[in-house]
Structure formats: C-alpha cells, structure tokens
Design a protein around this motif. Sequence first.
Motif, PDB file in Angstrom:
ATOM      1  N   LEU A 190     -14.820  20.604  99.277  1.00 34.32           N
ATOM      2  CA  LEU A 190     -14.793  22.007  98.870  1.00 34.32           C
ATOM      3  C   LEU A 190     -13.647  22.262  97.898  1.00 34.32           C
ATOM      4  O   LEU A 190     -12.531  21.782  98.095  1.00 34.32           O
ATOM      5  CB  LEU A 190     -14.636  22.918 100.089  1.00 34.32           C
ATOM      6  N   GLU A 232     -14.230  27.697  96.617  1.00 26.35           N
ATOM      7  CA  GLU A 232     -15.247  27.654  97.667  1.00 26.35           C
ATOM      8  C   GLU A 232     -14.637  27.894  99.047  1.00 26.35           C
ATOM      9  O   GLU A 232     -15.250  28.545  99.892  1.00 26.35           O
ATOM     10  CB  GLU A 232     -15.974  26.307  97.634  1.00 26.35           C
ATOM     11  N   GLN A 277     -15.635  30.891 101.488  1.00 25.26           N
ATOM     12  CA  GLN A 277     -16.042  30.575 102.855  1.00 25.26           C
ATOM     13  C   GLN A 277     -15.240  31.374 103.868  1.00 25.26           C
ATOM     14  O   GLN A 277     -15.799  31.922 104.827  1.00 25.26           O
ATOM     15  CB  GLN A 277     -15.864  29.071 103.092  1.00 25.26           C
TER      16      GLN A 277
END
Length: 434
Positions: free
Chosen positions: A102, A106, A110
Amino acid sequence: MGPIQSFDDVLAFLRRRAWPILLVLCLGVLASVVYALRQPHVYEATAVIQLEAPKIADTLAPSTVAEPAARRLQTIEQRMMARGELLALIDEFGLFADLPALTPTEKVVQLRNLTRIRGIEAASETAALDGALSGVRITVRLGTRELAEEVANELAARLIALSKQERIDRTHTTLDFFENRESKLAAEIAVLEDRIVAVRNEHELTVSGGVQFRRVEINTLQEALIGIDREILTRQSMLRKLEQGRRTAVDERRIGDLRDELETFQTEKDMLTAQREALAQTIAGLPEVEQQLAVLQGRLDQLDEQYAIATRNRADAETAHLMELTDRAETLRVIEPAVKPDYPVAPSRRMIAAKGGLASLMLALGIGLLLDLRRPVIRNAAQMERELGLRPVVAIGHFASPHEIARGRALGRAAMLAGGLILALGAALLVIAP
C-alpha cells in the motif's frame, strides 16, 4: 419432462453420480474454508465523549465562541482526518504494516474508511435541529483488538485536545481584537483631545465664556478711549488758551508739559485702539472656530462611546478567555473509553464457509445433472413407460463382476473417507478461528 421425476429417480441419480458430486462438493467446501480462513478479522472499538455545559451561566459570563458544536466538530474532524495527521497516526501505531504494497495515500484512504466520528444530537424542545450536541462517538475498525482500542482512544484524546485548543485560540483572537480596538480608540481620543486643546489655545479659548469676556474687554477699551479723547480735548483747549496772548516762562513750561501729555495720551490711544481692533477681529472669526470645535467635540463624543463599548467587550472577552484556560467553559470529557472488542465485526468465517459449502453442493448437483443430460438414455422400465408409453416385457439389469464390485466399493470408501476428512478439517479450522 426429464430423467428425474420421482424420489426414486433422485436416489438413482445420486447413486449414479455420487463420485463427481462428492468430488466437486469436497473441493468446493475445502476452497470455501480456505477462503474464509484467509479473510482478515476486523475488530471495532468505540470511544464516547460527553460535551459538558459551561460551569458558569452564559448570562453571567458569556462565551465568545458562538459557533454551533456540530460545525466546530466538523472543522475538528477535517483537521484530524488531514493527510499529515493520519500519516503520523499510521507511523505511531504501525498500521497496515502487514500490507507493504500500500502507498501512503492508499493507507490514508483506508484509515479514513475505517474511522467514523459522529456527533450525538442533544435533546431539543423544537423539531428543528440547532446544531447542539450532547456528545461525540468515535468508532475505529482495525485488524487487531489492541490496535482498534488504542487508535480509538488516541483519536478521542486528539479530538479533546484540538477542541480545547481551538476554543482557546478563538477566545484569544477575540481578546486581542478588542484590546487592539481599545488601544486604537484611546490613541484617537488622545490625538483629538490634543487637537481641541491646540485650537482653543490658538484662539485663546481655553476657558468657557471667552467671547463674552472679549466683548467686555472691548467695551472697557472703548470707555478708556473715550476717557483719553476727553483728556486730549481738555488739554488741547488749555494749550490753545496758553498759546494766545503774551506768554511767560511759566506758560512756556506749561505749554511744553501739555504737549508731552498730549503725545502720551495719543500714544496710549493708538495702543488701545490697536488692542480693540485685534479683539474685534478675533470675535469676528470666533463663529467659525466654535463650529470647528463643535465638530471636533462631536467626534470626540462618538469615540468616547465606542471606547466604552470596546472596553466592555474587552472585559467580556478576557473573562471568556480565562474561563477557557481554567476549564470552566464548555468542555469535552471521555465518559466511555474504548475497550478491546470481544468478537470481530467482519462477516463470520463460519457463515462464509457455510455459504461456500451450500454453493458447492448446488454446483456439484448441477455438474451431476449435466453429466446425466449428456447421455439421455432410458435407464429403467418406469422411465421407458413414462417417456415412450411402452411397457417393457423383460428388464435385464447390469451384472457387475466381483472385481468391479470390489473396485467400486473401494473407490466409494476412499471418496467418503476423503470427503469426511476434508469436512472435518474445515469444521475444526472454523471452530478454532471463528
């Protein structure tokens, strides 16, 4: 119509296609169990914050933070969910360390999706929402119990700290504004007062009644001039009398004295006349000066009124700032800290495995049915009579050899054993890891 139209046909179909059905079912169940076990656990922890009312009534010490709590909460939430704040939180707790692929962006997205900050609306006497809140609920979903608890409590602590700092900053800004306003007005008042004093000094109007005093002074000078003119006329008359006829030495001395007195009176008359003219010119310009002073005084009165208002506002702002510093204004307090959740909130692994097993069973039966449909043969007398309307006279069944019977039984036992082991293993894994 079809090959399966009765319960006996169903049993015959299951016996006929037991091996592919059992194979597909076992493989499907095994795949469902593996998929369910690979699903990460998600634990949810919630911290509840209560919004406490000011300890001193607003009528006694009004707050300078008039924005509704809901809007302030939205502003604080935006600051907490900013990229830099979330990246610092991710680094502090090592979030998403098991997902190295990731990117930072990201990870931020998240974490935003896994975090919810919701206000608890306060009871209102009217149906309309006024933005009043009684509390805040912070919910965090993460992969472990410990992380969910720690991150939820950390966000709660940050929200309380940001809310307090924001209120202090706002009251401090308000206090600075009114202090600067008060200082500016005081400076303007001082400048205006100095200007009024300068105008009064310039026109000798330092005391009230200056115009009337000058008029009295002019009258006094006029009376003095009249007296001097009288004295001059008297001495001129005496001088003319002495100058006529024969003059003695005494008369000459007297004439000299009279001429000196006339010169003195004339000088005094010229001086008084100049004073009278100067006073007259001053009085002629006084209306304009008085109008200028009236304008300046009106502006001074306005500034005095504004200064009084600024002083009261500064005192209120100072009180509000002191209340914020001493935690006597509106405050936030954690009444229910986040605790370690007992169970995950993600979809149950058992449920995923059960749904996968049911889908595997349907797939296995479908494959068995397709295998039957690929060979549409008449398999028994009842089917022949149903499909063709002909009743067979003799039905000769298939007689398997002892070798075929033994091999079929061995394969059946092996399949049952393998299927049983796979199902038992899946059930055990699901029990161990719910």
